[in-house]
Scaffold this motif. Structure first.
Motif, PDB file in Angstrom:
ATOM      1  N   ASP A 157       0.877  -0.867   0.011  1.00 61.43           N
ATOM      2  CA  ASP A 157       0.257  -0.095   0.032  1.00 61.43           C
ATOM      3  C   ASP A 157       0.966   1.268  -0.065  1.00 61.43           C
ATOM      4  N   VAL A 158       0.269   2.007  -0.451  1.00 61.53           N
ATOM      5  CA  VAL A 158       1.280   3.644  -1.111  1.00 61.53           C
ATOM      6  C   VAL A 158       0.538   4.582  -0.057  1.00 61.53           C
ATOM      7  N   GLY A 159       1.342   4.727   0.785  1.00 58.62           N
ATOM      8  CA  GLY A 159       0.958   6.238   1.393  1.00 58.62           C
ATOM      9  C   GLY A 159       1.613   6.587   2.351  1.00 58.62           C
ATOM     10  N   ASP A 160       1.071   7.239   3.518  1.00 63.40           N
ATOM     11  CA  ASP A 160       2.380   7.730   4.424  1.00 63.40           C
ATOM     12  C   ASP A 160       3.346   6.928   5.094  1.00 63.40           C
ATOM     13  N   PRO A 161       3.935   7.100   5.786  1.00 59.69           N
ATOM     14  CA  PRO A 161       5.140   6.058   5.798  1.00 59.69           C
ATOM     15  C   PRO A 161       4.711   5.831   7.851  1.00 59.69           C
ATOM     16  N   LEU A 162       4.647   7.319   8.233  1.00 59.02           N
ATOM     17  CA  LEU A 162       3.595   7.803   9.431  1.00 59.02           C
ATOM     18  C   LEU A 162       2.319   6.274   9.583  1.00 59.02           C
ATOM     19  N   LEU A 163       1.718   6.345   8.736  1.00 58.59           N
ATOM     20  CA  LEU A 163       0.487   5.198   8.456  1.00 58.59           C
ATOM     21  C   LEU A 163       0.882   4.115   7.918  1.00 58.59           C
ATOM     22  N   SER A 164       1.848   3.582   7.337  1.00 59.88           N
ATOM     23  CA  SER A 164       1.840   2.959   7.155  1.00 59.88           C
ATOM     24  C   SER A 164       1.514   1.395   7.922  1.00 59.88           C
ATOM     25  N   LYS A 165       0.956  -0.372   7.491  1.00 60.46           N
ATOM     26  CA  LYS A 165       0.371  -0.723   8.973  1.00 60.46           C
ATOM     27  C   LYS A 165       1.768  -1.678   8.611  1.00 60.46           C
ATOM     28  N   CYS A 166       3.147  -1.588   7.439  1.00 63.64           N
ATOM     29  CA  CYS A 166       3.820  -2.318   7.451  1.00 63.64           C
ATOM     30  C   CYS A 166       4.874  -2.633   8.727  1.00 63.64           C
ATOM     31  N   GLY A 167       5.631  -3.477   8.952  1.00 64.07           N
ATOM     32  CA  GLY A 167       6.180  -3.579   9.990  1.00 64.07           C
ATOM     33  C   GLY A 167       8.021  -3.360   9.601  1.00 64.07           C
ATOM     34  N   LEU A 168       7.784  -2.972   8.385  1.00 63.99           N
ATOM     35  CA  LEU A 168       9.002  -2.624   7.947  1.00 63.99           C
ATOM     36  C   LEU A 168       9.201  -0.561   8.136  1.00 63.99           C
ATOM     37  N   ALA A 169       8.247  -0.240   7.775  1.00 60.14           N
ATOM     38  CA  ALA A 169       7.888   1.323   7.235  1.00 60.14           C
ATOM     39  C   ALA A 169       8.193   1.671   8.691  1.00 60.14           C
ATOM     40  N   LEU A 170       9.706   3.142   8.905  1.00 59.87           N
ATOM     41  CA  LEU A 170      10.071   3.857  10.049  1.00 59.87           C
ATOM     42  C   LEU A 170       9.142   4.756  10.177  1.00 59.87           C
ATOM     43  N   LYS A 171       8.904   4.736  12.106  1.00 56.45           N
ATOM     44  CA  LYS A 171       7.832   5.710  12.132  1.00 56.45           C
ATOM     45  C   LYS A 171       8.247   6.385  13.154  1.00 56.45           C
ATOM     46  N   GLY A 172       9.979   5.959  13.420  1.00 55.65           N
ATOM     47  CA  GLY A 172      11.068   7.167  15.089  1.00 55.65           C
ATOM     48  C   GLY A 172      11.163   7.940  14.422  1.00 55.65           C
ATOM     49  N   LEU A 173      11.405   8.357  12.580  1.00 57.23           N
ATOM     50  CA  LEU A 173      12.523   9.589  12.345  1.00 57.23           C
ATOM     51  C   LEU A 173      12.057  10.741  13.126  1.00 57.23           C
ATOM     52  N   ALA A 174      12.964  11.561  13.364  1.00 55.20           N
ATOM     53  CA  ALA A 174      12.588  13.275  13.780  1.00 55.20           C
ATOM     54  C   ALA A 174      11.690  13.846  12.416  1.00 55.20           C
ATOM     55  N   LYS A 175      11.106  14.385  12.802  1.00 61.38           N
ATOM     56  CA  LYS A 175       9.401  15.303  11.963  1.00 61.38           C
ATOM     57  C   LYS A 175      10.159  15.656  10.626  1.00 61.38           C
ATOM     58  N   GLU A 176      11.031  16.480  10.389  1.00 55.88           N
ATOM     59  CA  GLU A 176      11.409  17.200   9.543  1.00 55.88           C
ATOM     60  C   GLU A 176      11.758  16.112   8.238  1.00 55.88           C
ATOM     61  N   VAL A 177      11.626  14.654   8.640  1.00 55.25           N
ATOM     62  CA  VAL A 177      12.132  12.782   7.704  1.00 55.25           C
ATOM     63  C   VAL A 177      10.869  12.811   6.836  1.00 55.25           C
ATOM     64  N   TYR A 178       9.657  13.721   7.645  1.00 53.95           N
ATOM     65  CA  TYR A 178       8.349  12.630   6.937  1.00 53.95           C
ATOM     66  C   TYR A 178       7.868  14.332   5.864  1.00 53.95           C
ATOM     67  N   GLU A 179       7.965  15.596   6.697  1.00 54.21           N
ATOM     68  CA  GLU A 179       7.456  16.703   5.682  1.00 54.21           C
ATOM     69  C   GLU A 179       8.322  17.385   4.259  1.00 54.21           C
ATOM     70  N   VAL A 180       8.958  16.431   4.187  1.00 53.96           N
ATOM     71  CA  VAL A 180       9.549  16.901   3.115  1.00 53.96           C
ATOM     72  C   VAL A 180       9.453  15.942   2.222  1.00 53.96           C
ATOM     73  N   GLU A 181       9.397  16.358   0.892  1.00 54.91           N
ATOM     74  CA  GLU A 181       8.863  15.453  -0.557  1.00 54.91           C
ATOM     75  C   GLU A 181      10.555  15.650  -1.401  1.00 54.91           C
ATOM     76  N   TRP A 182      11.459  14.009  -0.572  1.00 50.81           N
ATOM     77  CA  TRP A 182      12.940  14.169  -1.214  1.00 50.81           C
ATOM     78  C   TRP A 182      12.709  13.789  -2.989  1.00 50.81           C
ATOM     79  N   ASP A 183      13.521  14.623  -3.646  1.00 52.69           N
ATOM     80  CA  ASP A 183      14.209  14.689  -5.014  1.00 52.69           C
ATOM     81  C   ASP A 183      14.817  13.112  -5.349  1.00 52.69           C
ATOM     82  N   LEU A 184      16.079  13.306  -3.536  1.00 50.64           N
ATOM     83  CA  LEU A 184      17.420  12.217  -3.971  1.00 50.64           C
ATOM     84  C   LEU A 184      17.224  11.548  -2.414  1.00 50.64           C
TER      85      LEU A 184
END
Length: 299
Positions: A187-214
């Motif tokens: 399922d494609v979506g926000d990593p913070l809402l993912s139910k997959c056990g591999l999704a990292l949810k404990g990173l700094a909030k700054e990581v999730y706030e940006v669309e990364w080009d690289l």
């Protein structure tokens, strides 16, 4: 004096001398005036976070450039770049990636920068990545907090955040079996809402706030069984790439000669998205999956 212009009251000279003086004045004016730039620099749309960071970098890099009406732009080398040159010129420690591997990412940065660049790992190559993305935002995620503190003392302008991983390399085979075909991991979506056990949810909030080009995955540690391994970082990088609003993300995974990096990158970044592999570096280009509903997880 031999260089002095002689103007006698000859009728011919009365006309010629003023014209000659006028010509000299026009030449002097043209040599002291500054012509406008023929090719003004192109503008780049940056995210609010990147724009703020870019402005801070710009202010820092131009603090030693006094305004000069005769100069259209500052010609001093930015302090961030001079610091990078000095560091590598005087250091006996070189980045772990080879010149051929570094060149793969540099080629993409040359085309995309200034841009948003997320790097898993804070190492001896961090100053280089930040310099190659000059004017953009380069953010580093690092597992060793004491190492972050050391780097911040030496290079306070590098943006880095601490990350805690709850996996071990010895768990990688079990994790791959449990997630490779799991629907929740496709399922494609926000990593913070993912139910997959591999999704990292404990990173700094700054990581999730940006669309990364690289995104560069060169951490966390993965060379022994008790190390956290890069399973989650690889999966989360792919999820972020697919979840962007549009466009594509270049994802680089280092150390693909190891089992975890090889298998997890093929499974979750997809062999069909591989652009090239040079040495131990594998380059993927992953398009947004939000712009085309029904796009399969792997092509």
């Amino acid at each position: 004096m031999r260089g002095k212009i002689q103007c006698h009251l000859n009728p011919k000279h009365i006309l010629v001398c003023p014209l000659f003086i006028l010509f000299l004045f026009l030449v002097w004016r043209s040599s002291t005036s500054v012509s406008p730039l023929r090719n003004p620099p192109s503008t780049v749309s940056l995210s609010p976070q990147q724009s703020s960071k870019s402005q801070m970098d710009h202010d820092l890099d131009h603090q030693d450039c006094p305004p000069d009406p005769r100069t259209p732009a500052c010609t001093k080398i930015p302090p961030s770049l001079s610091q990078t040159l000095i560091h590598y010129a005087t250091s006996n420690i070189t980045p772990q990636q080879t010149i051929n591997e570094v060149s793969v990412t540099e080629k993409v940065l040359r085309r995309k920068s200034p841009c948003n660049f997320l790097v898993f790992g804070l190492g001896h190559d961090s100053l280089m990545w930040a310099a190659l993305n000059h004017g953009g935002r380069t953010l580093f995620v690092e597992e060793d907090k004491s190492w972050i503190d050391q780097i911040k003392l030496r290079f306070p302008n590098l943006e880095s955040y601490h990350a805690v991983y709850d996996t071990k390399v010895r768990q990688s085979e079990e994790l791959l079996k449990a997630t490779a075909d799991a629907e929740e991991c496709k399922d494609v979506g926000d990593p913070l809402l993912s139910k997959c056990g591999l999704a990292l949810k404990g990173l700094a909030k700054e990581v999730y706030e940006v669309e990364w080009d690289l995104i560069m995955v060169d951490a966390p540690t993965g060379y022994h069984d008790e190390a956290p391994g890069r399973m989650g970082a690889i999966y989360t990088a792919g999820l972020m790439a697919r979840n962007r609003a549009d466009g594509e993300t270049d994802v680089f995974v280092h150390d693909v000669d190891r089992i975890v990096e090889d298998k997890f990158s093929k499974a979750f970044l997809c062999e069909g998205y591989v652009r090239e592999q040079v040495g131990r570096l594998r380059h993927f280009t992953i398009p947004s999956h939000r712009t085309l509903l029904g796009r399969p997880f792997c092509p």
